[in-house]
Design a protein around this motif. Structure first.
Motif, PDB file in Angstrom:
ATOM      1  N   TYR A   1       0.031  -3.186 -11.018  1.00 26.76           N
ATOM      2  CA  TYR A   1       0.957  -2.966 -10.053  1.00 26.76           C
ATOM      3  C   TYR A   1       2.475  -2.887 -10.673  1.00 26.76           C
ATOM      4  O   TYR A   1       2.913  -1.936 -10.427  1.00 26.76           O
ATOM      5  CB  TYR A   1       0.757  -4.108  -8.866  1.00 26.76           C
TER       6      TYR A   1
ATOM      7  N   TRP B   1      -8.156  -5.701   0.810  1.00 27.16           N
ATOM      8  CA  TRP B   1      -7.690  -6.294   1.931  1.00 27.16           C
ATOM      9  C   TRP B   1      -8.847  -7.448   2.089  1.00 27.16           C
ATOM     10  O   TRP B   1      -9.889  -6.955   1.992  1.00 27.16           O
ATOM     11  CB  TRP B   1      -7.228  -5.568   3.004  1.00 27.16           C
TER      12      TRP B   1
ATOM     13  N   PRO C   1       0.862  -1.112   0.127  1.00 22.47           N
ATOM     14  CA  PRO C   1       0.145  -0.114  -0.076  1.00 22.47           C
ATOM     15  C   PRO C   1       0.862   1.265  -0.076  1.00 22.47           C
ATOM     16  O   PRO C   1       0.460   2.309  -0.399  1.00 22.47           O
ATOM     17  CB  PRO C   1      -0.888   0.022   1.153  1.00 22.47           C
TER      18      PRO C   1
ATOM     19  N   LYS D   1       0.296   3.987  -2.836  1.00 26.11           N
ATOM     20  CA  LYS D   1      -0.019   5.379  -2.677  1.00 26.11           C
ATOM     21  C   LYS D   1       1.112   6.487  -3.199  1.00 26.11           C
ATOM     22  O   LYS D   1       0.646   7.100  -3.892  1.00 26.11           O
ATOM     23  CB  LYS D   1      -0.115   5.576  -0.941  1.00 26.11           C
TER      24      LYS D   1
ATOM     25  N   LEU E   1      -6.325  -2.464  -5.263  1.00 27.63           N
ATOM     26  CA  LEU E   1      -5.815  -2.987  -3.843  1.00 27.63           C
ATOM     27  C   LEU E   1      -6.982  -3.210  -3.144  1.00 27.63           C
ATOM     28  O   LEU E   1      -7.607  -2.129  -2.845  1.00 27.63           O
ATOM     29  CB  LEU E   1      -4.621  -2.245  -3.345  1.00 27.63           C
TER      30      LEU E   1
END
Ligand SMILES: Cc1cc2nc3c(=O)[nH]c(=O)nc-3n(C[C@H](O)[C@H](O)[C@H](O)COP(=O)(O)OP(=O)(O)OC[C@H]3O[C@@H](n4cnc5c(N)ncnc54)[C@H](O)[C@@H]3O)c2cc1C
Length: 393
Positions: A155, A91, A77, A81, A89
């Motif tokens: 990512y 959780w 994270p 960010k 993303l």
């Protein structure tokens, strides 16, 4: 760096951030290997139980290795960010037990993680599974809030962009075909040569025979993924009330999750034979219906396979072929998070501090059988493990 997956790109990014000149060679395109093909599951800890790591390195180093695994997850994270990476993303994770013996193992895992200071997960059993997932396939499982999911290629490309922004140079379609080791390492491609003080080998299961010493310690295992047409918001919510990513406890495991546009992304494997099953979509559809029998009307729109690098003991293999030749491979199905750790530790080492790299480097790795016996032995070994899955041992 040789290899433009998460390991190579993370290393390049960490090096460039330290002001070190970083050049990466990728044989195809960034993300061509496992990093652009995986299930996007961010999984806590290591593929090996902590007691195995403890037996290899002792309790106090095992604690440091556990803590680094936690750091690897926390870094995701942070990177997302910092570099503004749009990779969906999320959780929440569920590790599903298909039988009582797997459930007991999961309970042990919860206890073991608590001993290492992590008390996130809780167990659910029987009908309570339905509060997490609309299926009757599992006897229970572990709900793990500290693991999660992301779009792996998005990512990786975000990290690659960040690396280039701080000066790393990434070359695609630049396969390394020869390496000359020495004080200065020379790597040859069909278009030119790169000279470097240090070489990082980040080709993992895709490195092939370029570096035979590494090849022997990692077994490339095939795994396959199918993505359905969109399920629709209502159905997606009903099947995944807590929007978790899921993996079961089998060796040839199922792993799945919802994508941002509410498709089911379903992975299954693994097999020691690298051949793609005939009728891959039908095979995956059958696996999906075993979990969600109602999904008979949903088409699989995309399907692909990839190679996972597995080590004998399931601990990642970090090491050095020479003081200036580092490598990291064999994340054994948990590379989405642990490759970031590899990148950080290799950059630290190159910058002069190898104290943390050494903690993982000290774990010994047995070679897999070589030569003509390699494939038949592994296919047979996988057959036994799949039988154990089926019998619930
Ligand atoms: C189908 C599948 C599902 C998976 N699911 C998950 C998951 O849900 N969660 C998880 O944590 N892990 C998962 N994994 C594992 C994870 O993807 C890997 O651990 C991770 O991506 C490894 O990254 P890497 O950079 O080390 O290797 P890779 O991403 O494989 O990158 C290696 C790169 O090196 C390049 N290369 C090889 N040889 C050369 C050469 N001679 N010259 C130049 N370049 C070269 C290759 O082209 C490749 O791009 C999965 C893997 C697969 C295949």
């Amino acid at each position: 760096m040789i290899g433009g997956g998460l390991t190579g790109v993370s290393t390049a990014l960490n090096l460039a951030e330290r002001g070190i000149d970083a050049v990466l060679l990728e044989a195809e395109a960034i993300g061509h290997g496992a990093s652009g093909r995986n299930g996007g599951q961010i999984v806590q800890g290591y593929s090996a139980p902590m007691e195995r790591i403890e037996a290899a390195v002792g309790r106090s180093d095992a604690q440091a290795i556990w803590d680094m695994g936690r750091e690897a997850i926390a870094a995701i994270p942070d990177r997302v960010k910092r570099h503004n990476i749009d990779c969906d993303l999320r959780w929440g994770y569920f590790i599903a037990a298909l039988n009582r013996s797997q459930l007991a193992d999961l309970r042990d895992t919860v206890e073991q993680w608590a001993e290492y200071g992590y008390r996130g997960p809780t167990m659910v059993e029987g009908s309570a599974v339905r509060s997490v997932l609309a299926t009757d396939l599992y006897v229970g499982g572990m709900v793990e809030p500290g693991s999660g999911q992301l779009h792996p290629l998005a990512y990786l490309l975000g990290l690659a962009g960040a690396a280039e922004a701080v000066g790393a140079r990434l070359f695609e379609r630049s396969a390394a075909i020869e390496i000359h080791y020495g004080k200065t390492v020379r790597v040859t491609t069909s278009g030119g040569t790169v000279e470097a003080d240090t070489l990082v080998l980040a080709g993992n299961a895709y490195l092939g025979r370029l570096v035979p010493e590494m090849n022997r310690k990692v077994m490339p295992v095939a795994s396959f993924i199918g993505v359905t047409e969109p399920l629709g918001e209502e159905r997606a919510r009903r099947l995944f009330p807590q929007d978790v990513a899921v993996a079961d406890c089998n060796v040839a495991l199922d792993y799945y999750r919802l994508t941002a546009d509410r498709r089911l992304l379903f992975g299954a494997g693994a097999s020691y034979s690298a051949t793609t099953p005939i009728g891959l979509k039908d095979w995956l559809a059958k696996r999906i219906r075993r979990v969600f029998p109602e999904l008979t009307d949903v088409a699989i729109e995309h399907a692909w396979g990839g190679l996972i690098g597995i080590t004998h003991n399931r601990v990642p293999d970090f090491g050095r072929l020479a003081p200036n030749v580092l490598y990291a491979q064999g994340f054994s199905g948990q590379g989405v998070a642990l490759t970031g750790l590899a990148g950080t530790l290799m950059a630290e080492t190159i910058a002069g501090d190898d104290s943390r790299f050494r903690l993982i480097e000290q774990v010994r790795h047995l070679p897999f059988p070589g030569g003509l016996l390699r494939t038949p032995t592994l296919v047979a070994a996988m057959g036994v493990l799949k039988l154990k899955d089926r019998l619930g041992w």
